[in-house]
Design an enzyme around this catalytic site. Sequence first.
Site, mmCIF file in Angstrom:
data_model
loop_
_atom_site.group_PDB
_atom_site.id
_atom_site.type_symbol
_atom_site.label_atom_id
_atom_site.label_comp_id
_atom_site.label_asym_id
_atom_site.label_seq_id
_atom_site.Cartn_x
_atom_site.Cartn_y
_atom_site.Cartn_z
ATOM 1 N N GLN A 444 0.802 -1.222 0.000
ATOM 2 C CA GLN A 444 0.000 0.000 0.000
ATOM 3 C C GLN A 444 0.837 1.276 0.000
ATOM 4 O O GLN A 444 0.437 2.284 0.578
ATOM 5 C CB GLN A 444 -0.967 -0.001 1.190
ATOM 6 C CG GLN A 444 -1.945 -1.173 1.170
ATOM 7 C CD GLN A 444 -2.856 -1.197 2.369
ATOM 8 O OE1 GLN A 444 -2.663 -0.462 3.340
ATOM 9 N NE2 GLN A 444 -3.856 -2.064 2.335
ATOM 10 N N GLY A 446 2.289 2.174 -3.159
ATOM 11 C CA GLY A 446 2.343 2.578 -4.553
ATOM 12 C C GLY A 446 3.630 2.229 -5.269
ATOM 13 O O GLY A 446 4.073 2.981 -6.142
ATOM 14 N N LEU A 447 4.244 1.080 -4.933
ATOM 15 C CA LEU A 447 5.480 0.662 -5.604
ATOM 16 C C LEU A 447 5.254 -0.549 -6.513
ATOM 17 O O LEU A 447 6.192 -1.238 -6.881
ATOM 18 C CB LEU A 447 6.567 0.343 -4.572
ATOM 19 C CG LEU A 447 7.054 1.523 -3.719
ATOM 20 C CD1 LEU A 447 8.113 1.054 -2.732
ATOM 21 C CD2 LEU A 447 7.594 2.645 -4.599
ATOM 22 N N GLY A 449 3.501 -3.476 -6.044
ATOM 23 C CA GLY A 449 3.713 -4.784 -5.442
ATOM 24 C C GLY A 449 2.854 -5.877 -6.035
ATOM 25 O O GLY A 449 3.328 -6.995 -6.273
ATOM 26 N N SER A 450 1.577 -5.597 -6.296
ATOM 27 C CA SER A 450 0.697 -6.638 -6.833
ATOM 28 C C SER A 450 1.093 -7.005 -8.256
ATOM 29 O O SER A 450 1.130 -8.188 -8.620
ATOM 30 C CB SER A 450 -0.763 -6.182 -6.782
ATOM 31 O OG SER A 450 -0.955 -4.995 -7.539
ATOM 32 N N ALA A 452 3.975 -6.863 -9.523
ATOM 33 C CA ALA A 452 5.243 -7.595 -9.489
ATOM 34 C C ALA A 452 4.998 -9.092 -9.284
ATOM 35 O O ALA A 452 5.651 -9.935 -9.909
ATOM 36 C CB ALA A 452 6.141 -7.051 -8.379
ATOM 37 N N ASP A 496 3.086 0.793 -14.413
ATOM 38 C CA ASP A 496 3.812 -0.174 -13.590
ATOM 39 C C ASP A 496 4.102 -1.448 -14.371
ATOM 40 O O ASP A 496 5.213 -1.997 -14.322
ATOM 41 C CB ASP A 496 2.998 -0.536 -12.346
ATOM 42 C CG ASP A 496 2.630 0.672 -11.515
ATOM 43 O OD1 ASP A 496 3.020 1.791 -11.904
ATOM 44 O OD2 ASP A 496 1.953 0.500 -10.494
#
Length: 689
Positions: A444, A446-447, A449-450, A452, A496
Amino acid sequence: VMSFSPTMRACASGRYDRMQTRAVGDGETVNRLYEGAVCIILAAGFSKVEKDIEQAASSSAPLSDLAGLPKALLPVAGKPMLDHWWEYMFQNRQISDIFLVSNALKYKHFERWATSKGIAVSRVVNSGATGPSKGRGVLRDVELGIRRAQQILGDISRRDLFVFAGDTLFFKDFDLQRILDFHFYKGGSLMLYYGRRDVDKPSERGMCEVDVKSSQVVSFVEKPGLAQRGSDFPFVSPLFYILEPEAWTKIPAYNSGLLASPATSSQGDKGSFSFGCFVQHAVEKLDLPFFGMRMPGAFHLIGAISGLEEYRQLDESFTKLSSKNAGLGQESIRTKTFARVGLMGNPSDGFNGKTLSVTIQNFWASVELWESKELRLLPHPLFDPSSFSGLADLHFIGRREGYYGGTRLLMATCKRFQELCTSRGIALPSKNFTVRYDTNIPRQVGLAGSSAIVNSLFQALMKFYNLSTEHIPLEMQPTFILSVESELGIQAGLQDRVVQVFQGLVFMDFDKEYMDKHGYGQYKRLPRSSFDWLASLPFFIAFEADPSDSGKIHSNVRARWDAGDQEVITAMAAFGGFAVKALAAIEARDHTMLADTMDENFSLRRSLYGEACLGRNNLEMVEICRQCNCAVKFPGSGGAVLGLCRPGSMDASVEESGTGASLERVRTALESENYVFCPLDMVMPETIQ
């Protein structure tokens, strides 16, 4: 552990859904599905391998047992070739009747095989051929099989016809059900095809062109000569077809026309009766719809011209695969996807803008996948907990981590991968796997993660099924990853997914007209020299130790965009302009210009979204960074900030000057307010220049 048995897997393949809707495929296709296809197995030819075995039998005891056997009944991995096909077809309700066409010399062998499988002797058809020169031609053998099917079954004019060469095997885990499902999904007639290999001679193959987007066969030429049309076609089609009635009912008339032709009758040209010649006629002259399903890169194809050595290679390959499957000893496939930071232009990626983004190796997600009897999705011990010390422990973890771990991402990725391969006509092998994931990307903030996790599994599935960018082009892969997250209700844009697929420093243009035409944007990975310069700058990220849901940051901007709000439209164009400006700053190696553009990007975002939407903690991190003379913006949707120390010393109170002092001061300031501080470690694959 989430496990799927073969039966459950069959249900999950989508057949139940399609039985409940008539939107997929046409109505006639649905009717034919219920009636079942008529299958004709072609085994009337005379092959080189039979002759080679007979010649070598006198000097080889093992081969003496094989002498006299027809090629289709030669053992492969311990059982006749036809037994492999029988396993594919047995109890498949979409194939209701099976007929086999044999030559006169080998008829008794096939009669015995058929009775051992419960197939009536009347369904084994004798072509009467006693040698290669006495053959009738493949297409006339097919007509003979059709005539026998009509005599026994009556009217079959509304049923599909499934035709294949019984003496050809493709690969051990051939999934016939997937092919039948694809045929039902598309309608029309179906063929298999594969990418042309060095060993494929066009003069010995059926060559075709396929629109990979629609899977429709646009051109087909049977055995073109050197420099003739079709000799440069990229795809090859083996003898494996499912014909709709509109196609196969044309075969008798086609054969009659050839027999009446003076050229054919005078020359006794059996080549004109090849199945590929009819397919060429159906595609090129009759304009009948044929769809192609692509086989993966690793398979074996041995035809009539193949000899003993090719047969031995086939047997060895299938035997090795059978042994490997028995022990499931395949090595694990490991993939890794790095987190990313949006350098400039975000959030315009979801609004037909432009962005600039880079991957970082501070954080990553990984997947490990290996072959197994059942399909199993292993939950992560930390992110998919199912055991707690008590209610207080459950409450703490639920409040901090939320209710959704990574298992849902694994399941959604597998589901969408199945649908993607079906829609693109990719014939995946029938084999299962076990998969587990790991990640250290903070939740949570904003990098990405999901995405990836999704990309890591997607890349592992590509390797497991031996697929390449020829099957699923690189430009299309981010769109697939986004579709997985969209199915789960995760708010996101393409930025992303693009940078995580391409890796490194990537400029993206999501122009609407281009995307509507191609299905993806224009993506450009910047050269290593630009990446190296950017990576040398004092970038950092900071984020909350206990963040809130980053997805809430988008507020009502999407609704305003959809409604044609001019302020939003103008702002998104400006965000895209910042990405172009940042690109120019990188190309000019202008540190100050890049920092100024970052501040402009954030100021516009603050104005458009409003401070209440951005969140108090996010704004506090921004102010701390600016007080330390750092440019700052959001690297994603919120929960973290991306900072860049400006050139030179921080201020007069700092005795040391330069990057080290700048980073240390901002680190101290952020950590004193309990924010996490990380100097960025950008990453670009070594193979990319």
